[in-house]
Design a protein around this motif. Structure first.
Motif, PDB file in Angstrom:
ATOM      1  N   GLN A   1     -44.888  26.688  86.076  1.00 37.38           N
ATOM      2  CA  GLN A   1     -46.304  26.329  86.184  1.00 37.38           C
ATOM      3  C   GLN A   1     -47.217  27.366  85.533  1.00 37.38           C
ATOM      4  O   GLN A   1     -48.410  27.124  85.347  1.00 37.38           O
ATOM      5  N   LEU A   2     -46.665  28.520  85.163  1.00 37.97           N
ATOM      6  CA  LEU A   2     -47.449  29.564  84.524  1.00 37.97           C
ATOM      7  C   LEU A   2     -47.701  29.221  83.059  1.00 37.97           C
ATOM      8  O   LEU A   2     -46.922  28.500  82.432  1.00 37.97           O
ATOM      9  N   ASN A   3     -48.796  29.751  82.496  1.00 38.00           N
ATOM     10  CA  ASN A   3     -49.048  29.529  81.070  1.00 38.00           C
ATOM     11  C   ASN A   3     -48.296  30.573  80.247  1.00 38.00           C
ATOM     12  O   ASN A   3     -47.542  31.396  80.789  1.00 38.00           O
ATOM     13  N   GLY A   4     -48.512  30.575  78.946  1.00 42.72           N
ATOM     14  CA  GLY A   4     -47.740  31.421  78.043  1.00 42.72           C
ATOM     15  C   GLY A   4     -47.791  32.903  78.348  1.00 42.72           C
ATOM     16  O   GLY A   4     -46.753  33.564  78.485  1.00 42.72           O
ATOM     17  N   TYR A   5     -48.998  33.461  78.455  1.00 39.40           N
ATOM     18  CA  TYR A   5     -49.083  34.910  78.684  1.00 39.40           C
ATOM     19  C   TYR A   5     -48.650  35.286  80.091  1.00 39.40           C
ATOM     20  O   TYR A   5     -48.157  36.395  80.333  1.00 39.40           O
TER      21      TYR A   5
END
Length: 201
Positions: free
Chosen positions: A186-190
């Protein structure tokens, strides 16, 4: 007492640890985007009559890295036992706001694990005891600034996190910190890069 697998057992922590605000602050502190979440722990400290432990004295954290860039870490702590919106005038954490590079080398060695009353006046005047309230987070550099935690006057439950580079010696143990794969996805790229050294289960 230390709570096992905090990122799994207290999922609310993930929203804070991997928030944009926190990661951006840490990037500025390191002046780099190549930073990683290295360690997580929740510790419960009980009122006791036992002798003081090492962290009850002013000290610097030990590091096994040689270069300044690889040994740098930022620690942060979140108090979990404060009543909502209640502010206290002093925490049980203290830091000397003078980088060790401004202290004579022989004194850096001799003053390690000193009690407050044993320190010279120059350092005692630099002691900072932050005011905190529920929801606050304390960031500090444990390698370059003397710090300590007093014995608890009441039960104290605190989350501790450590951030650094892949080359820091702590990174070798980061695989022991677990996060649910569904939460990681669920986390974004960074955010994923920041959490990439954790073990996904």
């Amino acid at each position: 007492v230390q709570l096992k697998d905090p990122l799994i057992n207290i999922l609310e922590l993930n929203k804070f640890i991997f928030s944009k605000k926190i990661i951006q602050y840490l990037k500025k502190s390191f002046k780099s985007s190549n930073i990683y979440f290295l360690y997580a722990a929740i510790r419960i400290h009980f009122v006791n009559k036992l002798p003081k432990l090492d962290y009850n004295f002013f000290h610097l954290d030990k590091t096994f890295n040689n270069s300044e860039s690889s040994k740098k870490i930022i620690k942060f702590s979140i108090p979990l036992t404060l009543i909502k919106n209640k502010k206290i005038n002093s925490s049980e954490f203290k830091v000397i706001t003078l980088n060790k590079k401004h202290i004579k080398k022989e004194n850096v060695v001799s003053h390690n694990y000193y009690m407050q009353e044993e320190l010279p006046n120059k350092l005692r005047k630099k002691i900072f005891n932050p005011k905190i309230k529920s929801g606050d987070c304390l960031f500090f550099d444990p390698v370059n600034f003397f710090h300590m935690a007093e014995k608890p006057k009441n039960i104290r439950i605190t989350f501790y996190g450590v951030v650094g580079t892949k080359k820091n010696y702590i990174a070798k143990k980061t695989k022991n910190i677990k996060i649910y794969n569904k939460d990681y996805e669920q986390l974004n790229g960074y955010q994923k890069k920041f959490a990439s050294l954790l073990t996904r289960v």
